[in-house]
Write a protein that holds these residues in place. Structure first.
Motif, short mmCIF file in Angstrom:
data_model
loop_
_atom_site.label_atom_id
_atom_site.label_comp_id
_atom_site.label_asym_id
_atom_site.label_seq_id
_atom_site.Cartn_x
_atom_site.Cartn_y
_atom_site.Cartn_z
N ASP A 32 6.54 75.24 -95.76
CA ASP A 32 6.05 73.86 -95.72
C ASP A 32 4.71 73.79 -94.98
N ARG A 33 4.65 74.43 -93.81
CA ARG A 33 3.43 74.41 -93.00
C ARG A 33 3.54 75.46 -91.91
N TYR A 34 2.39 75.82 -91.37
CA TYR A 34 2.31 76.57 -90.12
C TYR A 34 1.93 75.57 -89.03
N TRP A 35 2.38 75.83 -87.83
CA TRP A 35 2.04 74.94 -86.72
C TRP A 35 1.80 75.76 -85.45
N ALA A 36 0.96 75.22 -84.61
CA ALA A 36 0.67 75.89 -83.35
C ALA A 36 0.56 74.83 -82.26
N VAL A 37 1.12 75.13 -81.10
CA VAL A 37 1.07 74.23 -79.96
C VAL A 37 0.59 75.01 -78.74
N ASP A 38 -0.37 74.44 -78.04
CA ASP A 38 -0.84 74.96 -76.76
C ASP A 38 -0.59 73.90 -75.70
N TRP A 39 -0.23 74.29 -74.48
CA TRP A 39 0.02 73.32 -73.43
C TRP A 39 -0.47 73.86 -72.09
N ASP A 40 -0.68 72.93 -71.19
CA ASP A 40 -1.10 73.27 -69.83
C ASP A 40 -0.57 72.20 -68.89
N TYR A 41 0.44 72.54 -68.11
CA TYR A 41 1.08 71.59 -67.19
C TYR A 41 1.10 72.16 -65.77
#
Length: 249
Positions: A32-41
Motif C-alpha cells: 500500500d505504502r512505505y512510511w518513515a517516522v523520525d522523532w526527538d523527545y
C-alpha cells in the motif's frame, strides 16, 4: 490523569516527522505504502497508534519485525531520538508471503526473518527494501486479490455498514466472507467495516469539520450516539470528544 499537552492540538508535529512513499508499480499489488517516522523527545512520549487492517514490516535499530493486524489501539513509548521505516502491505495481500492464515498474526509481532530470511536490507531505504521484497515475491493468489478488493470496497463506500450487504454485493455467503477475511485479512469483516466507518470521523476531525454526532451516528449505521462512542473508544482508546482534542487548536 492530566493529559500530556504534547498530545493536543497537533503539538506532536513539533517532535515528529512522518513521510509516506508510494511503491513501484510492480509491487503495488502487494504494498500500500512505505512510511518513515523520525522523532526527538527530551522526555518519553506515549504515542497512541490506532489500527487499520494492514500487516506492517518495520525496520528499527537493526531489527526487522512483522506486525499483524491489530484489533485495537496500542501505545508505543518514544524516547530520545529515533526512527523507524515501515512497509504497509495492502489488506488481504500478505497471505501469499506468509503461506498461512493472516489471522495467525492478529495482535502479534514476530521476527521478520521467519518470512523474509535472516538478512535484512542494508541500507534501509526504499530501493533496498523493494529489492528485498522482490527477492521474496510469492506467486499470485486470486483469493488474496478478491479479499483485497472487498476491503477496498469497504474503504471506498461510506454507505456500506453491514457484513450482509458486503456478502450480497460480492455474491458470497456471510460465512464465506468471514472465512476469506480470516485467511487473507486476518481480522473479521464486521471489524473492518466498523474501522473504516470510524476512520471517517478522524478524517473530519483532522479537517476541522464541525460534527453533529447524533446525525453522524445514524449515517454510519449506529443505533445511537452512545453506541458510536463505545465502538470508537474500543478502537481509539478514548471517546470521540477526547480524541478531537488531538486536532483542536
Amino acid at each position: 490523569m492530566e493529559r500530556d499537552p504534547r498530545e493536543l492540538g497537533g503539538a506532536w508535529q513539533m517532535s515528529q516527522r512522518h513521510r509516506f512513499i508510494a511503491p513501484s508499480a510492480d509491487l503495488a499489488r502487494y504494498v500500500d505504502r512505505y512510511w518513515a517516522v523520525d522523532w526527538d523527545y527530551e522526555r518519553p512520549f506515549r504515542q497512541l497508534v490506532v489500527p487499520l487492517p494492514n500487516v506492517h514490516l518495520t525496520f528499527r535499530d537493526g531489527r526487522a519485525e512483522l506486525h499483524g493486524p491489530s484489533s485495537s489501539h496500542v501505545y508505543r513509548e518514544l524516547t530520545g531520538s529515533g526512527s523507524v521505516f515501515g512497509v504497509a502491505f495492502r489488506p488481504g495481500a500478505f497471505r501469499p508471503f506468509l503461506n498461512g492464515p493472516v489471522s495467525d498474526l492478529r495482535d502479534r509481532t514476530i521476527d521478520a526473518a521467519t518470512v523474509f530470511g535472516p538478512e535484512p536490507p542494508d541500507p534501509v531505504d526504499v530501493g533496498s527494501v523493494e529489492g528485498h521484497l522482490r527477492a521474496h515475491l510469492p506467486a499470485a493468489d486470486p483469493e488474496a486479490e478478491r479479499a483485497g478488493r472487498m476491503v477496498a470496497m469497504i474503504a471506498d463506500d461510506t454507505g456500506l455498514t453491514t457484513v450482509d450487504e458486503l456478502a450480497g454485493r460480492c455474491g458470497l455467503s456471510v460465512r464465506r466472507v468471514q472465512r476469506l477475511f480470516a485467511e487473507h485479512v486476518g481480522i473479521g469483516p464486521k471489524w473492518v467495516i466498523r474501522r473504516y466507518r470510524l476512520h471517517e470521523i478522524t478524517e473530519r476531525l483532522a479537517d476541522g469539520v464541525d460534527i453533529d454526532w447524533a446525525v453522524l451516528a445514524a449515517d454510519l449505521g449506529y443505533a445511537d450516539q452512545p453506541h458510536l462512542s463505545r465502538d470508537f473508544r474500543k478502537i481509539f482508546g478514548e471517546p470521540p470528544t477526547s480524541y478531537a482534542q488531538r486536532y483542536e487548536r
